[in-house]
Design an enzyme around this catalytic site. Structure first.
Site, mmCIF file in Angstrom:
data_model
loop_
_atom_site.group_PDB
_atom_site.id
_atom_site.type_symbol
_atom_site.label_atom_id
_atom_site.label_comp_id
_atom_site.label_asym_id
_atom_site.label_seq_id
_atom_site.Cartn_x
_atom_site.Cartn_y
_atom_site.Cartn_z
ATOM 1 N N CYS A 272 88.190 -24.740 12.011
ATOM 2 C CA CYS A 272 88.765 -26.092 12.061
ATOM 3 C C CYS A 272 89.316 -26.600 10.736
ATOM 4 O O CYS A 272 90.508 -26.832 10.606
ATOM 5 C CB CYS A 272 87.713 -27.074 12.569
ATOM 6 S SG CYS A 272 87.127 -26.671 14.209
HETATM 7 N N1 LIG Z 1 84.276 -23.989 16.940
HETATM 8 C C1 LIG Z 1 84.152 -25.237 16.553
HETATM 9 O O1 LIG Z 1 83.222 -25.580 15.826
HETATM 10 C C2 LIG Z 1 85.119 -26.306 16.993
HETATM 11 C C3 LIG Z 1 84.793 -27.646 16.746
HETATM 12 C C4 LIG Z 1 85.658 -28.626 17.150
HETATM 13 C C5 LIG Z 1 86.862 -28.283 17.767
HETATM 14 N N2 LIG Z 1 87.158 -26.970 17.976
HETATM 15 C C6 LIG Z 1 88.409 -26.674 18.665
HETATM 16 O O2 LIG Z 1 88.106 -26.260 19.987
HETATM 17 C C7 LIG Z 1 89.044 -25.276 20.418
HETATM 18 C C8 LIG Z 1 88.294 -24.015 20.865
HETATM 19 O O3 LIG Z 1 87.604 -23.496 19.754
HETATM 20 P P1 LIG Z 1 86.433 -22.437 19.883
HETATM 21 O O4 LIG Z 1 85.768 -22.390 18.551
HETATM 22 O O5 LIG Z 1 85.603 -22.717 21.078
HETATM 23 O O6 LIG Z 1 87.276 -21.102 20.104
HETATM 24 P P2 LIG Z 1 86.696 -19.683 20.596
HETATM 25 O O7 LIG Z 1 87.647 -18.664 20.085
HETATM 26 O O8 LIG Z 1 85.247 -19.566 20.254
HETATM 27 O O9 LIG Z 1 86.797 -19.752 22.170
HETATM 28 C C9 LIG Z 1 87.989 -19.811 22.855
HETATM 29 C C10 LIG Z 1 87.875 -18.989 24.110
HETATM 30 O O10 LIG Z 1 89.070 -19.159 24.851
HETATM 31 C C11 LIG Z 1 89.387 -17.919 25.482
HETATM 32 N N3 LIG Z 1 90.785 -17.960 25.870
HETATM 33 C C12 LIG Z 1 91.887 -17.725 25.146
HETATM 34 N N4 LIG Z 1 92.995 -17.918 25.871
HETATM 35 C C13 LIG Z 1 92.583 -18.284 27.107
HETATM 36 C C14 LIG Z 1 93.248 -18.620 28.304
HETATM 37 N N5 LIG Z 1 94.583 -18.643 28.386
HETATM 38 N N6 LIG Z 1 92.503 -18.954 29.367
HETATM 39 C C15 LIG Z 1 91.152 -18.952 29.311
HETATM 40 N N7 LIG Z 1 90.473 -18.635 28.204
HETATM 41 C C16 LIG Z 1 91.184 -18.313 27.116
HETATM 42 C C17 LIG Z 1 89.012 -16.894 24.437
HETATM 43 O O11 LIG Z 1 88.811 -15.616 24.993
HETATM 44 C C18 LIG Z 1 87.719 -17.498 23.874
HETATM 45 O O12 LIG Z 1 86.571 -17.034 24.567
HETATM 46 C C19 LIG Z 1 89.998 -25.051 19.249
HETATM 47 O O13 LIG Z 1 91.105 -25.882 19.397
HETATM 48 C C20 LIG Z 1 89.185 -25.513 18.063
HETATM 49 O O14 LIG Z 1 89.999 -25.946 16.991
HETATM 50 C C21 LIG Z 1 86.303 -25.975 17.617
#
Ligand SMILES: NC(=O)c1ccc[n+]([C@@H]2O[C@H](COP(=O)([O-])OP(=O)(O)OC[C@H]3O[C@@H](n4cnc5c(N)ncnc54)[C@H](O)[C@@H]3O)[C@@H](O)[C@H]2O)c1
Length: 441
Positions: A272
């Site tokens: 992030c």
């Molecule tokens: N990780 C954090 O701490 C955090 C905190 C706040 C916000 N975010 C935001 O949340 C969002 C997700 O982050 P995350 O850390 O969970 O990512 P992540 O990579 O851990 O998880 C994302 C998942 O989405 C899947 N994916 C990708 N394309 C897809 C599709 N078309 N259909 C279905 N699944 C699909 C991936 O395989 C993966 O398992 C991002 O925008 C991130 O910036 C993350």
């Protein structure tokens, strides 16, 4: 009519929730809804993850397998790669990645692909909530047009909202359900439905439209990014002045108002803070505005691994040592303590710099036993953590603390080390004469 129907289903805990993306954000969110007896279908393109989850196994260190197991067992949670099942859910929450592209531009491909996957199954009365962090305007300009290619229109046919994620993985005090969630939508019905469903698991804070909710998230992360850069800059100055920056912060935070502690480190990491601010930088160009604070903070934070290398060279110089041929042990590859997430970790650029200076580098990280293939891991790909062995640690010319995982024996580590370069104040509780071996970067 459509609104009333979904509202009643939500209130009766009969609405089925689909989560797109079962990662750090989507998985705990989905499981939280299961705890409130909502049926959740998790969709992911990664078949291996889906398989593991259905086998009741976690693939994320801080999310216990028992939690997943209980929810699968109770029948409330299931995971699938079959996107046709989107037709059976009432609410779809998109939690897919939003990385940066090669030229620091927003990579919208995951949001676009998720929206395209929903489009053929979109049906009247469904609520779609985008949760991925993105620049203000994403819901209206990217998600909505793709969904409306289905022929259905929002808000007449389906409901659309944006609700940013504030998850802080590994934070035991503020878990998913303890963090209030901002919810924005351009029409009152979409907003009310999104607030209603999130209110079942946490405190929902409505705002007037999607782009305001998007701006809230970006603002929070810019605030963090800039303050970390500030404290990193202060660290470098205070180091030269012989002042301990961590002691300064501890004392400054006793002020009951007007000060909030941020901590320095070897550089920014995670999915992030190093990334999201540049989403606004990119969007701001459309309006002819530069984002100077963001760029400056990015510059300072990105340069921190180089500062760590510089500090190491200074210390070696004092000892008439050279980095060339020296043995360096890095403690930690994860981007922050007690998590297995290494995305954008400053450990990787630091490793490259050390290797570039011809040092021999090993690492120890109980959360990252092996560095897998990923875009940021560079020449560390395939490298394995060495075992915790204080006798062996004594053979290294320097131990660099990159991540201050909590359960490590820092006292033993410092006692056996020749020299410790601490970038996180992980050695704060080490006592005795061996403290003389600690220096900071
Ligand atoms: N990780 C954090 O701490 C955090 C905190 C706040 C916000 N975010 C935001 O949340 C969002 C997700 O982050 P995350 O850390 O969970 O990512 P992540 O990579 O851990 O998880 C994302 C998942 O989405 C899947 N994916 C990708 N394309 C897809 C599709 N078309 N259909 C279905 N699944 C699909 C991936 O395989 C993966 O398992 C991002 O925008 C991130 O910036 C993350």
């Amino acid at each position: 009519m459509l609104y009333q129907k979904l509202k009643e289903k939500i209130e009766a805990h009969q609405s089925i929730i689909g989560i797109m993306g079962l990662g750090y954000v989507g998985l705990p969110l989905g499981l939280s809804f299961c705890e409130e007896k909502y049926h959740v279908v998790g969709f992911d393109i990664d078949a291996e993850k889906v398989q593991k989850l259905m086998a009741k196994q976690s693939y994320i260190a801080h999310i216990p397998s028992k939690w997943i197991g209980d929810m699968v067992q109770s029948g409330y949670f299931k995971a699938t790669t079959d996107f046709a099942q989107l037709a059976n859910v009432d609410i779809i929450i998109i939690c897919v990645p939003t990385p940066l592209g090669f030229h620091h531009e927003p990579d919208m491909s995951y949001i676009e692909s998720a929206s395209h996957k929903i489009r053929p199954y979109l049906k009247k009365g469904q609520l779609v909530i985008l949760e991925s962090t993105s620049y203000p305007g994403t819901t209206d300009e990217v998600t909505k047009p793709i969904l409306e290619q289905s022929g259905l229109k929002t808000p007449q046919d389906f409901f659309l909202a944006f609700s940013p994620e504030r998850e802080d993985p590994g934070n035991k005090e503020f878990t998913t359900r303890k963090i209030p969630k901002v919810v924005g939508a351009n029409d009152p019905e979409s907003r009310d439905l999104a607030v209603s469903i999130f209110s079942k698991i946490l405190k929902a804070i409505p705002v007037s439209n999607s782009k305001t909710a998007e701006a809230v998230k970006i603002t929070e992360n810019i605030f963090r990014c800039i303050n970390i850069a500030l404290v990193n800059e202060l660290k470098m100055i205070y180091q030269k002045m012989g002042i301990d920056v961590w002691e300064v912060i501890e004392a400054a935070k006793t002020k009951p108002f007007g000060f909030m502690p941020f901590y320095p480190g070897p550089g920014l990491g995670g999915h992030c803070i190093p990334i999201d601010p540049f989403y606004l930088t990119w969007k701001a160009k459309e309006f002819g505005y530069p984002t100077r604070f963001i760029e400056l903070a990015g510059e300072i934070n990105t340069d921190m691994p180089r500062y760590v290398l510089h500090r190491l060279m200074e210390e070696f110089n004092l000892r008439k040592q050279s980095l060339n041929g020296s043995k360096v042990l890095m403690i930690g590859v994860a981007y922050k303590r007690d998590v297995d997430d290494f995305r954008e970790s400053p450990a990787f650029p630091l490793y490259e710099l050390l290797i570039g200076a011809k040092a021999q580098v090993d690492y120890y990280d109980p959360f990252v036993l092996e560095v897998p293939q990923a875009h940021e891991t560079g020449s560390m790909i395939g490298k394995k953590s060495i075992a915790w062995d204080l006798k062996k640690f004594a053979e290294y010319d320097v131990i660099v603390i990159v991540t201050d995982h909590t359960k490590l024996d820092y006292q033993g580590l410092v006692q056996s080390a020749k020299l410790v370069l601490d970038t996180r104040n992980g050695t704060r509780n080490v006592v005795g004469d061996c403290r003389k071996k600690i220096t900071f970067a």
